[in-house]
Design a protein around this motif. Structure first.
Motif, PDB file in Angstrom:
ATOM      1  N   LEU A   6      -7.139  37.928  59.329  1.00  0.00           N
ATOM      2  CA  LEU A   6      -7.266  36.940  60.157  1.00  0.00           C
ATOM      3  C   LEU A   6      -6.754  35.579  59.743  1.00  0.00           C
ATOM      4  O   LEU A   6      -5.950  34.609  60.116  1.00  0.00           O
ATOM      5  CB  LEU A   6      -8.749  36.714  60.687  1.00  0.00           C
ATOM      6  N   ALA A   7      -7.390  35.079  58.315  1.00  0.00           N
ATOM      7  CA  ALA A   7      -6.834  34.038  57.720  1.00  0.00           C
ATOM      8  C   ALA A   7      -5.200  34.041  57.324  1.00  0.00           C
ATOM      9  O   ALA A   7      -4.358  33.071  57.407  1.00  0.00           O
ATOM     10  CB  ALA A   7      -7.346  34.155  56.061  1.00  0.00           C
ATOM     11  N   GLY A   8      -4.654  35.298  57.136  1.00  0.00           N
ATOM     12  CA  GLY A   8      -3.387  35.427  57.068  1.00  0.00           C
ATOM     13  C   GLY A   8      -2.521  34.966  58.462  1.00  0.00           C
ATOM     14  O   GLY A   8      -1.426  34.666  58.339  1.00  0.00           O
ATOM     15  N   ALA A   9      -3.035  35.208  59.379  1.00  0.00           N
ATOM     16  CA  ALA A   9      -2.158  35.088  60.744  1.00  0.00           C
ATOM     17  C   ALA A   9      -2.776  33.576  61.062  1.00  0.00           C
ATOM     18  O   ALA A   9      -1.772  32.910  61.667  1.00  0.00           O
ATOM     19  CB  ALA A   9      -2.946  36.109  61.777  1.00  0.00           C
ATOM     20  N   GLU A  10      -3.633  32.930  60.680  1.00  0.00           N
ATOM     21  CA  GLU A  10      -4.208  31.777  61.286  1.00  0.00           C
ATOM     22  C   GLU A  10      -3.952  30.325  60.351  1.00  0.00           C
ATOM     23  O   GLU A  10      -3.904  29.557  60.920  1.00  0.00           O
ATOM     24  CB  GLU A  10      -5.645  31.836  61.866  1.00  0.00           C
ATOM     25  N   VAL A  11      -4.143  30.793  58.866  1.00  0.00           N
ATOM     26  CA  VAL A  11      -4.538  29.563  58.287  1.00  0.00           C
ATOM     27  C   VAL A  11      -3.005  29.168  57.666  1.00  0.00           C
ATOM     28  O   VAL A  11      -2.294  30.182  57.115  1.00  0.00           O
ATOM     29  CB  VAL A  11      -5.427  29.862  56.877  1.00  0.00           C
ATOM     30  N   HIS A  12      -2.479  28.150  57.865  1.00  0.00           N
ATOM     31  CA  HIS A  12      -1.393  27.598  57.368  1.00  0.00           C
ATOM     32  C   HIS A  12      -1.545  26.207  56.603  1.00  0.00           C
ATOM     33  O   HIS A  12      -2.518  25.476  56.971  1.00  0.00           O
ATOM     34  CB  HIS A  12      -0.317  27.437  58.238  1.00  0.00           C
ATOM     35  N   SER A  13      -0.669  25.858  55.475  1.00  0.00           N
ATOM     36  CA  SER A  13      -0.880  24.645  54.799  1.00  0.00           C
ATOM     37  C   SER A  13      -0.465  23.441  55.631  1.00  0.00           C
ATOM     38  O   SER A  13       0.324  23.643  56.449  1.00  0.00           O
ATOM     39  CB  SER A  13      -0.025  24.803  53.572  1.00  0.00           C
ATOM     40  N   THR A  14      -1.275  22.539  55.258  1.00  0.00           N
ATOM     41  CA  THR A  14      -0.950  21.325  56.037  1.00  0.00           C
ATOM     42  C   THR A  14      -0.487  20.340  54.842  1.00  0.00           C
ATOM     43  O   THR A  14      -0.407  18.925  55.332  1.00  0.00           O
ATOM     44  CB  THR A  14      -2.254  20.582  56.687  1.00  0.00           C
ATOM     45  N   LEU A  15      -0.403  20.582  53.753  1.00  0.00           N
ATOM     46  CA  LEU A  15      -0.117  19.776  52.691  1.00  0.00           C
ATOM     47  C   LEU A  15       1.485  19.479  52.791  1.00  0.00           C
ATOM     48  O   LEU A  15       2.301  20.547  53.158  1.00  0.00           O
ATOM     49  CB  LEU A  15      -0.431  20.387  51.196  1.00  0.00           C
ATOM     50  N   PRO A  16       1.986  18.482  52.618  1.00  0.00           N
ATOM     51  CA  PRO A  16       3.242  17.896  52.378  1.00  0.00           C
ATOM     52  C   PRO A  16       4.174  18.760  51.475  1.00  0.00           C
ATOM     53  O   PRO A  16       3.510  18.731  50.365  1.00  0.00           O
ATOM     54  CB  PRO A  16       3.346  16.578  52.674  1.00  0.00           C
ATOM     55  N   GLN A  17       5.255  19.157  51.864  1.00  0.00           N
ATOM     56  CA  GLN A  17       6.071  19.855  50.779  1.00  0.00           C
ATOM     57  C   GLN A  17       6.658  18.921  50.039  1.00  0.00           C
ATOM     58  O   GLN A  17       8.080  18.701  50.302  1.00  0.00           O
ATOM     59  CB  GLN A  17       6.971  20.872  51.597  1.00  0.00           C
ATOM     60  N   THR A  18       6.176  18.287  48.984  1.00  0.00           N
ATOM     61  CA  THR A  18       6.777  17.181  48.235  1.00  0.00           C
ATOM     62  C   THR A  18       7.036  17.783  47.023  1.00  0.00           C
ATOM     63  O   THR A  18       6.363  18.734  46.492  1.00  0.00           O
ATOM     64  CB  THR A  18       6.030  15.986  48.385  1.00  0.00           C
ATOM     65  N   GLN A  19       8.121  17.128  46.126  1.00  0.00           N
ATOM     66  CA  GLN A  19       8.445  17.516  44.779  1.00  0.00           C
ATOM     67  C   GLN A  19       6.915  17.229  43.994  1.00  0.00           C
ATOM     68  O   GLN A  19       6.640  17.867  43.222  1.00  0.00           O
ATOM     69  CB  GLN A  19       9.379  16.717  44.103  1.00  0.00           C
TER      70      GLN A  19
END
Length: 194
Positions: A87-100
């Motif tokens: 369930l976590a694999g399907a629903e949880v996504h990173s909200t952290l910006p993809q910065t260097q």
């Protein structure tokens, strides 16, 4: 006359110093003397392990009320089960910006916490493995013990594994904050492509 006054003043001073020395020498040798700001070492707050008459159970360290969440804490409502993992694999996504900067910090965190087992390139050849422990699967070529290729692991599955652990890997929830976990995941996604 002037000399007599000087002698009296000198005599009174010597007598006062002698009396002070005599009085202070009779006190407890461990005493530091004057108390300056005694509230700094005689605090009125109870220590966590002390009895406390203010609570019915007599304990100072109280359990937080049900349903409360500490300030800054992000709740992860997925159980430590196979179903919670999926369930976590399907629903949880990173909200952290993809910065260097986030990527670079994720690499540093990975090198400190993960590379001893997973290796610097995520191939499962870390120092722990060289000392006889079973190797974790490679991020780019291995198969997950929960099914599927390691290179296909999603944000949520990796986050769930870091939070709860899996097989020989223990939980890293106390070592890595939620934000740090997302930074590590950002770097792991890079290792999945190698």
């Amino acid at each position: 006359m002037l000399a007599m006054n000087k002698l009296r003043i000198l005599g009174a001073s010597v007598a006062a110093i002698a009396a002070t020395v005599l009085i202070t020498s009779c006190k407890d040798k461990r005493s530091t003397g004057w108390e300056y700001a005694p509230n700094m070492y005689e605090h009125i707050a109870y220590d966590p392990d002390q009895k406390n008459p203010n609570f019915a159970d007599g304990k100072t360290a109280q359990v937080p009320p049900n349903g409360t969440i500490p300030v800054g804490f992000v709740k992860f409502d997925y159980p430590k089960t196979k179903e919670g993992y999926e369930l976590a694999g399907a629903e949880v996504h990173s909200t952290l910006p993809q910065t260097q900067a986030n990527y670079a910090e994720g690499k540093v965190l990975f090198m400190h916490f993960c590379s001893p087992c997973h290796g610097e390139t995520g191939q499962g050849d870390g120092l722990v493995v060289q000392h006889g422990y079973p190797p974790p699967p490679s991020y780019s070529k291995g198969q997950s013990s929960r099914g599927g290729a390691m290179k296909d692991l999603t944000d949520g599955k990796i986050y769930h594994t870091i939070t709860y652990g899996n097989n020989a890997m223990g939980s890293y929830a106390s070592q890595l904050s939620p934000e740090e976990r997302w930074k590590v995941i950002m770097y792991v996604h890079h290792l999945q492509t190698l």
